[in-house]
Design a protein around this motif. Structure first.
Motif, PDB file in Angstrom:
ATOM      1  N   GLY A  75       7.787  -4.712  13.962  1.00 35.47           N
ATOM      2  CA  GLY A  75       7.311  -4.559  15.331  1.00 35.47           C
ATOM      3  C   GLY A  75       5.818  -4.321  15.445  1.00 35.47           C
ATOM      4  N   GLN A  76       5.089  -4.391  14.301  1.00 40.71           N
ATOM      5  CA  GLN A  76       3.644  -4.153  14.311  1.00 40.71           C
ATOM      6  C   GLN A  76       2.850  -5.362  13.814  1.00 40.71           C
ATOM      7  OE1 GLN A  76       2.257  -0.403  13.760  1.00 40.71           O
ATOM      8  NE2 GLN A  76       4.244   0.576  13.832  1.00 40.71           N
ATOM      9  N   TYR A  77       3.549  -6.262  13.120  1.00 39.99           N
ATOM     10  CA  TYR A  77       2.940  -7.490  12.611  1.00 39.99           C
ATOM     11  C   TYR A  77       3.880  -8.643  12.956  1.00 39.99           C
ATOM     12  CZ  TYR A  77      -0.526  -4.800  10.098  1.00 39.99           C
ATOM     13  OH  TYR A  77      -1.563  -3.964   9.791  1.00 39.99           O
ATOM     14  N   THR A  78       3.318  -9.825  13.146  1.00 46.16           N
ATOM     15  CA  THR A  78       4.104 -10.994  13.515  1.00 46.16           C
ATOM     16  C   THR A  78       4.760 -11.604  12.283  1.00 46.16           C
ATOM     17  OG1 THR A  78       2.675 -11.460  15.414  1.00 46.16           O
ATOM     18  CG2 THR A  78       3.986 -13.294  14.564  1.00 46.16           C
ATOM     19  N   VAL A  79       6.072 -11.766  12.324  1.00 45.82           N
ATOM     20  CA  VAL A  79       6.831 -12.452  11.280  1.00 45.82           C
ATOM     21  C   VAL A  79       6.800 -13.941  11.596  1.00 45.82           C
ATOM     22  CG1 VAL A  79       9.128 -12.816  10.307  1.00 45.82           C
ATOM     23  CG2 VAL A  79       8.346 -10.491  10.825  1.00 45.82           C
ATOM     24  N   VAL A  80       6.432 -14.756  10.583  1.00 44.38           N
ATOM     25  CA  VAL A  80       6.353 -16.200  10.807  1.00 44.38           C
ATOM     26  C   VAL A  80       7.308 -17.011   9.951  1.00 44.38           C
ATOM     27  CG1 VAL A  80       3.989 -16.194  11.669  1.00 44.38           C
ATOM     28  CG2 VAL A  80       4.402 -16.454   9.220  1.00 44.38           C
ATOM     29  N   GLY A  81       7.905 -16.384   8.932  1.00 40.55           N
ATOM     30  CA  GLY A  81       8.801 -17.161   8.083  1.00 40.55           C
ATOM     31  C   GLY A  81       9.426 -16.354   6.970  1.00 40.55           C
ATOM     32  N   GLN A  82      10.080 -17.097   6.057  1.00 42.84           N
ATOM     33  CA  GLN A  82      10.813 -16.502   4.953  1.00 42.84           C
ATOM     34  C   GLN A  82      10.751 -17.453   3.761  1.00 42.84           C
ATOM     35  OE1 GLN A  82      13.021 -13.585   4.737  1.00 42.84           O
ATOM     36  NE2 GLN A  82      13.069 -14.162   2.587  1.00 42.84           N
TER      37      GLN A  82
END
Length: 185
Positions: free
Chosen positions: A143-150
């Motif tokens: 909730g503090q950094y943007t997740v873009v993938g895995q």
């Protein structure tokens, strides 16, 4: 009729990137990392990463910050290109790209092992080109950094990336590099 309209809408929409293939080489890691991009979670960030990769901006960019048990960071297309005439590892990590910074796209996706997130300054709306791959879970980032993938393949390559030194994980000497980054569909 609804199905037909939906089919036409699908045809009219631009094709989005679904992933990246990153060829890594260096003293530590050598091989390919495959990443699925989450365009449904962070569409603006995925669009920016895919555009930079398509333009070859990530090719030759080093992993400049690598912290054991935490993450490996790369993507500074301004100062992190090892093939650039003025490359200095000490400057890598201080830049971005010519594209504008992005507004945060925070989600409820958790930072587990292999999750790819966007690096940023203290300003939540400052992500640009740099990203990081998690070695271990980091729920304190949720909730503090943007997740873009895995990462879907090549975590053994991620694990082998040359570690940095000290608490900040700054890589000294010859860092591992993203030799070629390709957008997959």
């Amino acid at each position: 009729m609804r199905k037909l309209a939906a089919a036409f809408a699908l045809l009219a929409s631009p094709a989005l990137a679904t992933g990246l293939e990153i060829e890594v080489e260096g003293e530590g890691a050598n091989g390919t990392i495959t990443i699925d991009l989450f365009d449904d979670v962070a569409p603006k960030h995925v669009e920016q990463i895919a555009a930079l990769a398509s333009e070859g901006q990530y090719d030759g960019v080093v992993f400049h910050r690598v912290i054991e048990g935490f993450m490996a960071q790369t993507g500074d297309v301004e100062f992190g290109d090892q093939s650039a005439e003025n490359f200095d590892i000490r400057s890598a990590g201080r830049g971005g790209s010519q594209r504008p910074d992005l507004p945060a796209e925070f989600s409820d996706t958790t930072f587990d092992r292999g999750v790819v997130g966007m690096a940023r300054s203290q300003d939540p709306n400052s992500a640009n080109s740099q990203f990081f791959i998690m070695f271990e879970p980091g729920p304190f980032l949720d909730g503090q950094y943007t997740v873009v993938g895995q990462v879907t393949d090549g975590m053994d390559i991620v694990d082998a990336i040359k570690l940095g030194a000290g608490q900040n994980g700054a890589v000294v000497g010859q860092p591992d590099v993203m030799k070629k980054v390709t957008v997959t569909e």
